[in-house]
Design a protein around this motif. Structure first.
Motif, PDB file in Angstrom:
ATOM      1  N   GLY A  49      14.139 -71.189  18.660  1.00 15.32           N
ATOM      2  CA  GLY A  49      14.673 -72.464  18.321  1.00 15.32           C
ATOM      3  C   GLY A  49      14.836 -73.563  18.356  1.00 15.32           C
ATOM      4  N   PHE A  85      15.510 -78.877  12.590  1.00 11.69           N
ATOM      5  CA  PHE A  85      15.459 -77.962  13.837  1.00 11.69           C
ATOM      6  C   PHE A  85      17.080 -78.346  14.990  1.00 11.69           C
ATOM      7  N   ARG A  91      19.533 -73.805  14.708  1.00 14.86           N
ATOM      8  CA  ARG A  91      20.276 -72.269  15.554  1.00 14.86           C
ATOM      9  C   ARG A  91      20.762 -71.047  15.058  1.00 14.86           C
ATOM     10  N   CYS A  94      18.023 -68.558  13.398  1.00 16.52           N
ATOM     11  CA  CYS A  94      16.599 -68.593  14.830  1.00 16.52           C
ATOM     12  C   CYS A  94      17.526 -67.081  14.907  1.00 16.52           C
ATOM     13  N   LEU A 112       9.963 -67.229  11.619  1.00 15.40           N
ATOM     14  CA  LEU A 112       9.782 -68.621  11.759  1.00 15.40           C
ATOM     15  C   LEU A 112       9.364 -69.648   9.930  1.00 15.40           C
TER      16      LEU A 112
END
Length: 383
Positions: A49, A85, A91, A94, A112
């Motif tokens: 990530g 992101f 975070r 991911c 993703l």
């Protein structure tokens, strides 16, 4: 042709001091993942990530299997996506979807593509980006200050050492106490630095924490070890080394840490000795890979490094060097400390924006941004 690896994406920027090269034939075989200016490059293996925008320097490069390429319709969309992101939401998102061991956590491209992306108004995004850019420009100035301070120190060391052929020869083993870290990396979900620390918690330092630092300081790590034994702890201002194919890297720890497997801790008698040894290692980085072993020369040998010889200056030389060096290191660390504050400010601005400007629209805004995602063996699709 240059190749962007996951290790080249650090703290929201692309840093490739020792770029990996691939042949034109390999590049042409993977033309879909060729990098263009403004592409967002996302780590898929390890620090999943983490993302950075491609600058002109990386235009025409390709990416390793550990990196995904996200292409947007415009500059502001790419800048907004990079900020998104960097948010704790992404975070955590991911991390929950990553699979594999703590050392090789992997995020699938298919997963993703399912990342929700809020779409505030263009006016709101423009206002946020203007503020964030001002913060990041100041951070870049601070980085340059720290880098210049380190370059001056390296130049001072080279000038002092130039006439050192007559100094007595000593080995690293004679001058320091060396010990290898032997602790395995704790599970990432066992303790996170954002949660309350255990009474005797201590930051865990992996080889990656040493190797991905462009400047030789470590003030924080991403993993903590609960209740380590006292003999496993390295006090502040220890010299911590790790190796990879491009050389041996060294950092000074600002806080007490527990070195992990693959990290060699070097303890000198005085800070003046530590400063000299730090720059000795920096100046001989490639040469010292002879003390490394294992696949890709990534594991330092304590015995081999202990036997490595250097010319050891007199005490007045070491103290004179340390007096100037300490001021330069202090200036560099001050600039980096200010960046820590600015980074928190930037993250706070984003969090407030998401809670306020997006706010009640978040459920409606969890749509798909006008972007395309590319990666090794990936098919063209909407994120």
């Amino acid at each position: 042709m240059g190749l962007v690896r996951a290790s080249d994406i650090q703290d929201g920027r692309l840093l490739s001091e020792e770029p990996r090269r691939i042949s034109p034939r390999a590049h042409e075989a993977h033309a879909r993942s060729e990098v263009r200016v403004g592409d967002l490059l996302v780590v898929l293996v390890g620090r999943v990530g983490e993302a950075a925008l491609a600058t002109e320097e990386y235009h025409g490069w390709n990416v390793a299997r550990t990196v995904a390429v996200i292409r947007t319709a415009g500059r502001d969309e790419a800048a907004w996506l990079r900020l998104w992101f960097s948010s704790s939401y992404v975070r955590d998102w991911c991390a929950r979807r990553a699979t594999g061991s703590t050392l090789q956590r992997t995020l699938n491209l298919k997963d993703l593509r399912g990342l929700p992306v809020p779409l505030p108004t263009a006016e709101a995004i423009t206002t946020l980006l203007r503020t964030v850019r001002a913060v990041e420009e100041k951070m870049e100035v601070n980085r340059r200050i720290a880098e210049c301070a380190m370059s001056l120190t390296d130049a001072l060391f080279a000038a002092e050492a130039k006439n050192g052929a007559d100094w007595p020869e000593r080995s690293f083993g004679d001058l320091t106490h060396l010990r290898m870290g032997h602790q395995s990396r704790p599970r990432e979900d066992s303790h996170h630095p954002a949660t309350p620390l255990p009474e005797r918690g201590m930051p865990f330092l992996s080889p990656a924490d040493v190797l991905r630092n462009g400047l030789p300081y470590v003030s924080r790590t991403g993993i903590w070890m609960a209740s380590p034994d006292a003999e496993e702890v390295c006090n502040p201002q220890s010299l911590l080394l790790a190796a990879r194919e491009d050389g041996v890297h060294a950092v000074l720890n600002e806080v007490a840490v527990v070195p992990g497997r693959g990290v060699l801790a070097m303890h000198a008698e005085t800070l003046a000795d530590t400063y000299w040894l730090l720059h000795e290692v920096r100046s001989r980085s490639r040469e010292l890979t002879a003390a490394a072993q294992g696949p890709g020369g990534r594991e330092l040998s304590r015995r081999a490094l202990a036997a490595t010889v250097l010319h050891w200056p007199t005490l007045p030389v070491r103290e004179r060097f340390a007096q100037v060096t300490d001021r330069l290191h202090t200036r560099a660390k001050g600039a980096l400390a200010e960046n820590t504050v600015l980074r928190k400010l930037r993250d706070g601005l984003l969090a407030s924006f998401l809670d306020g400007a997006v706010g009640g629209e978040r459920a409606r805004a969890q749509g798909h941004a006008p972007v395309s995602l590319y990666g090794e063996d990936a098919t063209h699709g909407e994120l």
